[in-house]
Design an enzyme around this catalytic site. Structure first.
Site: not given
Ligand SMILES: Cc1cc2nc3c(=O)[nH]c(=O)nc-3n(C[C@H](O)[C@H](O)[C@H](O)COP(=O)(O)OP(=O)(O)OC[C@H]3O[C@@H](n4cnc5c(N)ncnc54)[C@H](O)[C@@H]3O)c2cc1C
Length: 326
Positions: A178, A228, A303
């Site tokens: 990520r 998320s 995130e």
């Protein structure tokens, strides 16, 4: 930033004709439906326009920020006093030659995944349900099924702050979980060359339908959210499970702060029940991460990114330093 003057706005309109919007409600356009008013959003329609726009912003010393579909961003309740460059449908062309896909950064990822499937190519199935643009996906090295888009990238074309075009090979993109070099280098991704393998169109389609069905079952679909909230952490996963299960076991499922709520459907999602402010989301995130640290002994990293009123895109951990919840 002082509000842009009439000269700046006229110049932005000259550089990106038809692509300038003033006084835009971020709550109206963002995925989380949170945020104050953005002074100006500019959507270029070509790489040439993007280069001139960046050169002008640098020359005038204006703060700026780049966004795609905002599906991983939380905007400040104070809004945005910076030139907001948005890459979307005006820069979204796709060309497929054999197993190579050339796509502009504004293309909508689920549409791109379907195009790749229609060309009988396999490797993009995991992206078929990710709501965002290709530029955002590359910047975040987004993906699902334990994959990231970086594994399909050949080269990326971007525009630096001075308005110069750059090309980076996959190695130079520095993809990791990520993450990519674009989270730190201020370049705006304009397009990418991606590579896939030939496959069976029917099987690819079935795989995509099964991924979409699983996502529809697992994720909250009705209320605005940003996907998320916390990243999975391998050491923590081994010890205590995925973030959603840990957050649920600590009793946060359904917990509210103002209009923000830990989704009763999946505890790693925070939904906007109607009137959430950025502050509400940050308060919940801060409470959850402190509780996970105390109970499980692991730091749980958010995130999504926070966009400050001056257009800085900040990791939420950094934003939370010195943030005290009520
Ligand atoms: C319901 C839901 C489900 C999700 N599921 C997943 C999932 O399964 N996997 C996953 O990885 N993510 C998921 N996400 C998060 C999000 O969709 C991805 O991170 C997506 O790739 C972000 O794309 P975006 O265009 O919305 O980018 P934005 O949110 O607008 O921006 C994200 C970051 O990318 C940067 N950026 C955007 N465009 C460019 C550009 N052209 N050049 C340089 N930088 C750029 C921004 O500055 C910002 O730092 C989900 C989100 C939602 C709402």
């Amino acid at each position: 930033m002082e509000r842009l003057n009439a000269f700046d706005i006229r110049e932005l309109e000259r550089l990106c004709p038809g692509g300038v919007k003033e006084n835009v409600s971020l709550a109206a356009i963002s995925r989380w439906q949170i945020g104050g008013t953005a002074d100006v959003i500019v959507e270029p329609s070509s790489v040439a326009e993007l280069c001139s726009l960046r050169a002008f912003i640098a020359q005038e010393g204006l703060p700026s920020v780049v966004i795609g579909d905002t599906s991983n961003l939380l905007f400040s309740d104070e809004g945005l006093r910076a030139v907001c460059i948005r890459l979307g449908s005006r820069m979204s062309s796709v060309h497929i030659e054999n197993d190579i896909v050339h796509a502009q950064a504004g293309v909508w990822v689920p549409f791109l995944a379907r195009k790749i499937m229609s060309a009988g190519l396999t490797g993009a199935e995991h992206t078929c349900g990710i709501p965002g643009t290709l530029g955002g996906l590359i910047c975040m090295n987004g993906g699902s099924q334990r994959k990231g888009v970086g594994s399909s990238v050949v080269t990326v074309e971007s525009v630096d702050t001075a308005g110069n075009i750059c090309h980076r090979s996959v190695e130079q993109c520095e993809f990791s979980y990520r993450s990519s070099v674009y989270q730190n280098n201020s370049e705006v991704i304009a397009s990418a060359k991606l590579s896939f393998l030939s496959g069976d169109k029917l099987k690819i389609r079935q795989e995509m339908l099964s991924i979409l069905a699983e996502r529809n079952r697992k994720f909250p679909r009705k209320l605005p959210n940003c996907g998320s909230v916390f990243k999975s952490n391998p050491a923590m996963y081994e010890k205590a499970g995925p973030p959603g299960a840990i957050i649920e076991s600590l009793g946060f499922k359904g917990a509210c702060c103002g209009g923000a709520q830990v989704s009763p459907h999946h505890a790693n999602f925070i939904v906007n029940t109607g009137v959430a402010r950025a502050r509400d989301v940050l308060t919940l995130v801060s409470k959850i991460s402190r509780c996970v640290l105390e109970s499980v002994g692991h730091h749980i990293e958010p995130e999504f990114k926070f966009v400050s009123v001056h257009g800085e895109i900040m990791p939420v951990d950094e934003m939370l330093k010195g943030f005290f919840y009520e």
